[in-house]
Design a protein around this motif. Structure first.
Motif, PDB file in Angstrom:
ATOM      1  N   GLN A 147       0.833  -1.202   0.000  1.00  0.00           N
ATOM      2  CA  GLN A 147       0.000   0.000   0.000  1.00  0.00           C
ATOM      3  C   GLN A 147       0.870   1.255   0.000  1.00  0.00           C
ATOM      4  OE1 GLN A 147      -2.776  -0.269   3.290  1.00  0.00           O
ATOM      5  NE2 GLN A 147      -3.469  -2.289   2.648  1.00  0.00           N
ATOM      6  N   THR A 156      -9.203  -1.703  -0.698  1.00  0.00           N
ATOM      7  CA  THR A 156      -9.079  -1.947   0.737  1.00  0.00           C
ATOM      8  C   THR A 156      -9.133  -0.622   1.476  1.00  0.00           C
ATOM      9  OG1 THR A 156      -7.635  -2.797   2.495  1.00  0.00           O
ATOM     10  CG2 THR A 156      -6.561  -1.934   0.530  1.00  0.00           C
ATOM     11  N   ASN A 180      -3.758  -7.164   4.595  1.00  0.00           N
ATOM     12  CA  ASN A 180      -4.213  -7.028   3.211  1.00  0.00           C
ATOM     13  C   ASN A 180      -5.681  -7.382   3.012  1.00  0.00           C
ATOM     14  OD1 ASN A 180      -1.813  -6.120   1.862  1.00  0.00           O
ATOM     15  ND2 ASN A 180      -0.932  -8.143   2.235  1.00  0.00           N
ATOM     16  N   ARG A 181      -6.497  -7.329   4.065  1.00  0.00           N
ATOM     17  CA  ARG A 181      -7.911  -7.646   3.878  1.00  0.00           C
ATOM     18  C   ARG A 181      -8.547  -6.601   2.966  1.00  0.00           C
ATOM     19  NH1 ARG A 181     -10.189  -7.454   9.889  1.00  0.00           N
ATOM     20  NH2 ARG A 181      -8.054  -8.173  10.273  1.00  0.00           N
ATOM     21  N   THR A 182      -9.404  -7.058   2.094  1.00  0.00           N
ATOM     22  CA  THR A 182     -10.014  -6.185   1.096  1.00  0.00           C
ATOM     23  C   THR A 182     -11.393  -5.713   1.554  1.00  0.00           C
ATOM     24  OG1 THR A 182     -11.112  -7.996  -0.076  1.00  0.00           O
ATOM     25  CG2 THR A 182      -8.831  -7.487  -0.704  1.00  0.00           C
ATOM     26  N   ASP A 183     -11.938  -4.752   0.802  1.00  0.00           N
ATOM     27  CA  ASP A 183     -13.310  -4.302   1.077  1.00  0.00           C
ATOM     28  C   ASP A 183     -14.286  -5.467   0.908  1.00  0.00           C
ATOM     29  OD1 ASP A 183     -12.151  -1.846   1.384  1.00  0.00           O
ATOM     30  OD2 ASP A 183     -13.027  -0.944  -0.400  1.00  0.00           O
ATOM     31  N   GLN A 233     -14.497  -7.686   3.869  1.00  0.00           N
ATOM     32  CA  GLN A 233     -15.248  -7.112   4.990  1.00  0.00           C
ATOM     33  C   GLN A 233     -16.748  -7.014   4.705  1.00  0.00           C
ATOM     34  OE1 GLN A 233     -13.369  -3.807   7.250  1.00  0.00           O
ATOM     35  NE2 GLN A 233     -11.882  -3.753   5.577  1.00  0.00           N
TER      36      GLN A 233
END
Length: 263
Positions: free
Chosen positions: A63, A190, A197-200, A203
């Motif tokens: 990022q 994200t 590194n969890r993405t939208d 979630q």
């Protein structure tokens, strides 16, 4: 969408707003994501001074790398762009050490996630006040008015929202037209609030094209009974987020005092 005309419209709107507000330019937080990349580029195109802030808080390396690459690309193509890198990790860690502990550590982790966005908002307004700039928001239409996927008084705390009437897919269309670096265009969206590194989609449970479809169906007055399978699931996800986050999309409730009580 008439992409070039939409770009020109937003750029002129930004410049007119800043001129009428008698401010010098814009400040924006660049995250390495598609929304901040597009918004910062549109701000740069006004020709007014633009300050890009890179504000990592335990950020994943990819990022940070994308954000820095985008800012360098902007500076190469626009003489009015400057940057500041502010490492907010020590501030965040100090705050954690100051706050009382909780019984379940995962509750504390969840409560502090949005704190990252609020620290960044405070930093943006610090520089905005120093320079006489406006804080440009990076929220798109689905996030801001559909599922409310942003932090109240965090990334939702801005002076103006240039892309808030654009769907996420339209933001990608504009990004391609602007020549935003490929690395950003292909990166999974994200919010960057978790230090991983969890993405939208991880979630929310749905992609942005799916959410755009659900938003349209909801606006047309559809109900869950109108769908089945994945469509029903996505529509339910959209409605749950929309209801839960409605408080972000409406004015703060004010307790109005009846005139009879003032006499």
């Amino acid at each position: 969408m008439k992409t070039e005309k939409v770009i020109d419209h937003i750029v002129h709107w930004l410049k007119d707003y800043a001129t009428n507000a008698k401010v010098k330019g814009f400040v924006i937080g660049v995250s390495g994501g598609i929304d901040s990349a597009v918004t910062s580029t549109l701000c740069a195109r006004t020709g007014l001074p633009l300050l890009c802030l890179e504000m990592p808080i335990h950020q994943s390396e990819n990022q940070v790398t994308r954000a820095l690459k985008h800012i360098e690309w902007l500076k190469k193509n626009h003489d009015n762009v400057n940057m500041e890198s502010v490492n907010l990790t020590p501030v965040f860690d100090s705050l954690i050490d100051t706050l009382p502990g909780v019984e379940r550590e995962e509750d504390r982790f969840m409560a502090l996630a949005n704190t990252r966005a609020r620290l960044r908002m405070s930093t943006l307004y610090y520089f905005a006040a120093l320079k006489g700039y406006l804080v440009a928001g990076t929220g798109n239409k689905v996030e801001d008015f559909g599922v409310g996927f942003y932090t109240k008084y965090g990334d939702g705390g801005v002076d103006l929202s240039p892309i808030a009437d654009l769907l996420k897919t339209e933001v990608y269309e504009i990004a391609e037209h602007l020549g935003i670096i490929e690395e950003i265009q292909v990166a999974p969206p994200t919010d960057g609030l978790w230090g991983d590194n969890r993405t939208d989609e991880d979630q929310i449970g749905a992609t942005y094209p799916e959410l755009e479809w659900a938003m349209k169906m909801n606006e047309e007055g559809k109900s869950p009974e109108d769908f089945e399978g994945r469509e029903k699931e996505v529509f339910g996800i959209y409605r749950r987020f929309h209801r839960a986050n409605k408080h972000k999309m409406i004015p703060i409730p004010v307790c109005e005092i009846p005139e009879a009580l003032r006499s």
